[in-house]
Scaffold this motif. Structure first.
Motif, PDB file in Angstrom:
ATOM      1  N   VAL A   1     -14.441  21.275  -2.756  1.00 56.07           N
ATOM      2  CA  VAL A   1     -15.178  22.535  -2.639  1.00 56.07           C
ATOM      3  C   VAL A   1     -15.062  23.341  -3.925  1.00 56.07           C
ATOM      4  CG1 VAL A   1     -15.135  24.786  -1.482  1.00 56.07           C
ATOM      5  CG2 VAL A   1     -15.145  22.685  -0.140  1.00 56.07           C
ATOM      6  N   LYS A   2     -13.902  23.287  -4.537  1.00 56.35           N
ATOM      7  CA  LYS A   2     -13.711  23.997  -5.808  1.00 56.35           C
ATOM      8  C   LYS A   2     -14.751  23.524  -6.829  1.00 56.35           C
ATOM      9  CE  LYS A   2     -10.079  22.825  -8.151  1.00 56.35           C
ATOM     10  NZ  LYS A   2      -8.693  22.650  -8.613  1.00 56.35           N
ATOM     11  N   TRP A   3     -14.954  22.220  -6.897  1.00 56.95           N
ATOM     12  CA  TRP A   3     -15.928  21.660  -7.837  1.00 56.95           C
ATOM     13  C   TRP A   3     -17.361  21.897  -7.365  1.00 56.95           C
ATOM     14  CZ3 TRP A   3     -14.651  20.531 -12.584  1.00 56.95           C
ATOM     15  CH2 TRP A   3     -13.316  20.247 -12.866  1.00 56.95           C
ATOM     16  N   LEU A   4     -17.598  21.804  -6.064  1.00 61.65           N
ATOM     17  CA  LEU A   4     -18.940  22.098  -5.541  1.00 61.65           C
ATOM     18  C   LEU A   4     -19.358  23.518  -5.912  1.00 61.65           C
ATOM     19  CD1 LEU A   4     -19.138  20.621  -1.914  1.00 61.65           C
ATOM     20  CD2 LEU A   4     -20.686  20.134  -3.801  1.00 61.65           C
ATOM     21  N   ARG A   5     -18.438  24.431  -5.754  1.00 64.23           N
ATOM     22  CA  ARG A   5     -18.754  25.827  -6.074  1.00 64.23           C
ATOM     23  C   ARG A   5     -19.071  25.994  -7.558  1.00 64.23           C
ATOM     24  NH1 ARG A   5     -15.865  31.472  -4.550  1.00 64.23           N
ATOM     25  NH2 ARG A   5     -17.010  32.671  -6.080  1.00 64.23           N
ATOM     26  N   ARG A   6     -18.271  25.380  -8.401  1.00 67.81           N
ATOM     27  CA  ARG A   6     -18.505  25.492  -9.846  1.00 67.81           C
ATOM     28  C   ARG A   6     -19.891  24.989 -10.223  1.00 67.81           C
ATOM     29  NH1 ARG A   6     -12.713  23.206 -11.920  1.00 67.81           N
ATOM     30  NH2 ARG A   6     -11.531  25.091 -11.489  1.00 67.81           N
ATOM     31  N   TYR A   7     -20.219  23.808  -9.729  1.00 66.47           N
ATOM     32  CA  TYR A   7     -21.500  23.224 -10.118  1.00 66.47           C
ATOM     33  C   TYR A   7     -22.673  23.868  -9.396  1.00 66.47           C
ATOM     34  CZ  TYR A   7     -19.362  20.075 -13.321  1.00 66.47           C
ATOM     35  OH  TYR A   7     -18.685  19.585 -14.406  1.00 66.47           O
ATOM     36  N   ALA A   8     -22.469  24.363  -8.200  1.00 65.93           N
ATOM     37  CA  ALA A   8     -23.530  25.113  -7.524  1.00 65.93           C
ATOM     38  C   ALA A   8     -23.821  26.393  -8.304  1.00 65.93           C
ATOM     39  CB  ALA A   8     -23.132  25.431  -6.086  1.00 65.93           C
TER      40      ALA A   8
END
Length: 119
Positions: free
Chosen positions: A101-108
């Protein structure tokens, strides 16, 4: 880590390529609050909430991240069948989801967040 980032980018690109601005906005908004939601409610409760509210893309992406990091396939289906909490790896899966989720948020934010500035 590289595979996780590649998977997350692939997930977010799916949403980025869609032509529905409301879908993009809904996805970004959901992903931004996802980490806190998992911490407060647990992964089990979060997935149930997302399913009830119709955030199918987010659930699908969580499943992909969880599978990549833990090998656990279709975790959301196990949640639906109330089998997820019986899994001895539940906390490991939850931690993997938080990392994803940490990475999903960054790329979103990168792919979908900039559109607000262009309006």
């Amino acid at each position: 880590m590289k595979k996780l980032v590649q998977e997350v980018v692939s997930c977010v690109e799916e949403i980025y390529k869609c032509n529905d601005p409301k879908k993009k906005e809904k996805y970004l908004s959901t992903v931004k609050g996802l980490g806190s939601m998992i911490i407060q409610n647990g992964l089990y409760g979060t997935i149930l909430f997302l399913l009830v509210k119709g955030h199918d893309d987010v659930v699908k992406h969580l499943d992909r991240v969880i599978k990549l990091q833990t090998g656990e396939e279709n975790f959301s289906e196990k949640v639906k069948r109330a089998e997820a909490l019986q899994n001895p790896q539940y906390f490991k899966i939850q931690y993997a989801a938080l990392e994803g989720v940490k990475w999903l948020r960054r790329y979103a934010d990168i792919y979908l967040g900039g559109e607000e500035d262009g309006k």
